[in-house]
Write a protein that holds these residues in place. Sequence first.
Motif, short mmCIF file in Angstrom:
data_model
loop_
_atom_site.label_atom_id
_atom_site.label_comp_id
_atom_site.label_asym_id
_atom_site.label_seq_id
_atom_site.Cartn_x
_atom_site.Cartn_y
_atom_site.Cartn_z
N UNK A 116 0.82 -1.08 -0.08
CA UNK A 116 0.08 0.03 -0.01
C UNK A 116 1.02 1.25 0.16
N UNK A 117 0.38 2.33 -0.54
CA UNK A 117 1.02 3.65 -0.52
C UNK A 117 0.86 4.36 0.51
N UNK A 118 1.87 5.04 1.11
CA UNK A 118 1.70 5.70 2.39
C UNK A 118 1.53 7.28 1.74
N UNK A 171 1.47 27.31 -8.84
CA UNK A 171 0.47 26.27 -9.75
C UNK A 171 -0.96 26.59 -9.54
N UNK A 172 -1.38 27.72 -8.59
CA UNK A 172 -2.60 27.93 -8.45
C UNK A 172 -3.32 26.94 -7.85
N UNK A 173 -2.83 26.06 -7.18
CA UNK A 173 -3.53 24.99 -6.34
C UNK A 173 -2.50 24.35 -5.17
N UNK A 174 -3.16 24.09 -3.93
CA UNK A 174 -2.06 23.55 -3.03
C UNK A 174 -2.21 22.17 -3.40
N UNK A 175 -1.01 21.54 -3.59
CA UNK A 175 -0.85 20.11 -3.82
C UNK A 175 -1.28 18.99 -2.58
N UNK A 176 -0.87 19.45 -1.47
CA UNK A 176 -1.13 18.49 -0.39
C UNK A 176 -1.50 19.60 0.81
N UNK A 177 -2.44 19.02 1.66
CA UNK A 177 -2.90 19.54 2.95
C UNK A 177 -2.67 18.61 4.15
N UNK A 178 -2.57 19.06 5.30
CA UNK A 178 -2.58 17.97 6.28
C UNK A 178 -3.88 17.36 6.75
N UNK A 179 -3.95 16.27 7.55
CA UNK A 179 -4.96 15.57 7.98
C UNK A 179 -5.75 16.72 9.01
N UNK A 180 -4.69 17.34 9.70
CA UNK A 180 -5.12 18.68 10.53
C UNK A 180 -4.36 19.51 10.11
N UNK A 181 -4.35 20.84 10.71
CA UNK A 181 -3.66 21.87 10.51
C UNK A 181 -2.01 21.80 10.62
N UNK A 188 0.29 7.18 7.15
CA UNK A 188 -1.09 6.48 6.74
C UNK A 188 -1.34 6.30 5.31
N UNK A 189 -1.76 5.12 5.06
CA UNK A 189 -2.17 4.74 3.69
C UNK A 189 -3.03 5.62 2.98
N UNK A 190 -2.99 5.74 1.49
CA UNK A 190 -3.90 6.35 0.62
C UNK A 190 -4.79 5.78 0.05
N UNK A 191 -6.08 6.07 0.03
CA UNK A 191 -7.27 5.59 -0.29
C UNK A 191 -7.32 5.85 -1.96
N UNK A 192 -8.08 5.18 -2.70
CA UNK A 192 -8.43 5.64 -4.01
C UNK A 192 -8.98 6.87 -4.35
N UNK A 267 -10.89 2.09 -0.48
CA UNK A 267 -9.87 0.95 -0.72
C UNK A 267 -8.41 1.52 -0.69
N UNK A 268 -7.22 0.94 -0.09
CA UNK A 268 -6.02 1.34 -0.24
C UNK A 268 -5.54 1.38 -1.65
N UNK A 269 -4.70 2.10 -1.92
CA UNK A 269 -4.00 2.03 -3.41
C UNK A 269 -2.67 1.79 -3.03
N UNK A 270 -2.22 0.26 -4.02
CA UNK A 270 -0.87 -0.30 -4.13
C UNK A 270 0.05 0.66 -5.01
N UNK A 271 1.23 0.23 -4.65
CA UNK A 271 2.29 0.81 -5.52
C UNK A 271 2.14 0.57 -6.86
N UNK A 272 1.74 -0.64 -7.37
CA UNK A 272 1.43 -0.88 -8.74
C UNK A 272 0.32 -0.11 -9.29
N UNK A 273 -0.91 -0.05 -8.65
CA UNK A 273 -2.04 0.81 -9.04
C UNK A 273 -1.55 2.33 -8.98
N UNK A 274 -0.81 2.86 -8.14
CA UNK A 274 -0.22 4.18 -8.20
C UNK A 274 0.65 4.36 -9.58
#
Length: 530
Positions: A116-118, A171-181, A188-192, A267-274
């Motif tokens: 699974x991808x973190x 880029x005009x968009x924030x690429x990532x944010x936190x789960x909290x501030x 943590x794993x990444x879902x689809x 569902x979690x994303x695997x490294x192959x699916x990523x």
Amino acid sequence: MSPTPDRTAARSLALVSALVFALVVASSPLALAAAAGDRADRIGAGGSGAAPQVRTSAVEGIEVRDLDAACPAEEVPPAGFDDVPEGWTFAREIDCLAWYGVTRGVTTTTYAPGRSVTRQQMARFIYSLLDRVVGELPAPPPNSRFIDVPPDGGASEAIETLASDELAELLGVRMVTGVTEDRFRPAATVSREQMASFVHRALVGIANYNDVEPALGWCDDERPDEPDEGCFPDEERIADVHRSSVASSYRFGIVAGRDDGTFGPAADVTRGQMAAFLTRLLDVLVEADLTELPGTYASLTVDGGTAAEPCVADSADGSPERPFCTIQPAIDAAGALDDQVVEIVLLGRDGRPFVESPVLSSGDAREVHLIGDGLDDPDRLAVIHGTVTVAGTDEAAVNDLYRLSIEAPGEEPAVRVTSAGDVWLQRLSLTGATGVALEQAGRTSVYSSTIAADRVGIDIIETSLGPEGSSLLEVFINEASDAYVQLPDDGSASSAAGEAWLDPESGNGFGSGDAELATVDGRRVIRSAN
């Protein structure tokens, strides 16, 4: 687009595509926006036309991408991962992602495709992809945004940069944010559904960076006044914050449903699916000419140095460590690179100009782009004291001048175009008796440029393509100089070109907002009405 970092060759091609390239996909249900010239200013969504690997049950006609644009089977070398056997489900995608340099595996010989991808791994993948497609990214902020991201960890630079205000502005968009501030939860794993948002934001950011509007939206655009039925039968299980990203990624043929047609958002994303998701994103970008295949472009540096640190011409090869000291040797070196897309980056130093009149021609290269490093920073502004001539007899050639200040001497024009191929003049500041003199058989597009000419702003002397031969958009001519646009002798071509300039949609003007067609010394001109 300020601040703007240094760019790689991939960025220069993207700039050529800035307003105009689109994906034209017959199976897409989405209509493309009106074209500028013969190209469109939006990326259309949809699959690439191959037989579908998986099709959802809610919307017909969209297929997952076949990767023929970004990952041509005869060109992608094996990555050499022992745990990815040839012919395995995502082997081609993993090999291709390694070819682009977006992944190196968990070791030099293993990829762990079923793991699974973190969130921290996903950040590194997205960071590597942006670094390749956009160019050198802003440095991470000095103080960490997240208390659970170690400052010396391998993923720290990627996470902090992707979350930074500097990259969001670029880029005009924030690429990532936190789960909290203040927490990112890197392990943590990444879902689809989260993966779809990562991919969607990357696509939008790259499009924004290149002034391209991606054709986004919900799945049911056929009936915009009625509720959207969604892309998947389990649509209601997709979190609201991710739903539009899933729809956008699906419409571009990047994500697909599972065997039963559902999306499975949690569902979690695997490294192959990523690897599959990211190579499909690359397929969109390559097909839209927003990036190139590995090994098809090169970058050369021109740095005149300073009085304290002069450039040394001996053994110069165009690398940042051994740059060319003047422009023409770099152009000559670029023209010798057969079938390559080459950017030549001019580094401005303390406002010191390059005093020469170079002749830009693509030679044996496919495209050559002469670009300035920092228009928004006066100390880094690339200034040329001379005339830049764009020449060549190859009708397939593409040459580009971007983000430069050109100050012509005497009665010479700042830019002279005689090329038979396509020429792009973008974000230029031009000063001289004439701003641009066009006497070419090919097509020239002048975009988002400012001209302070003593007499003629743009002199369209001759073009074999008639009124379609020259495209002028967002061109501002300093009316204090009393300059004007001089049109071809042919009456119909003059009238058509004049109407195009005067069209409010063009954004062209003299400052006053009013312009008129007139005759000066027997030539039709467009000039300020005031």
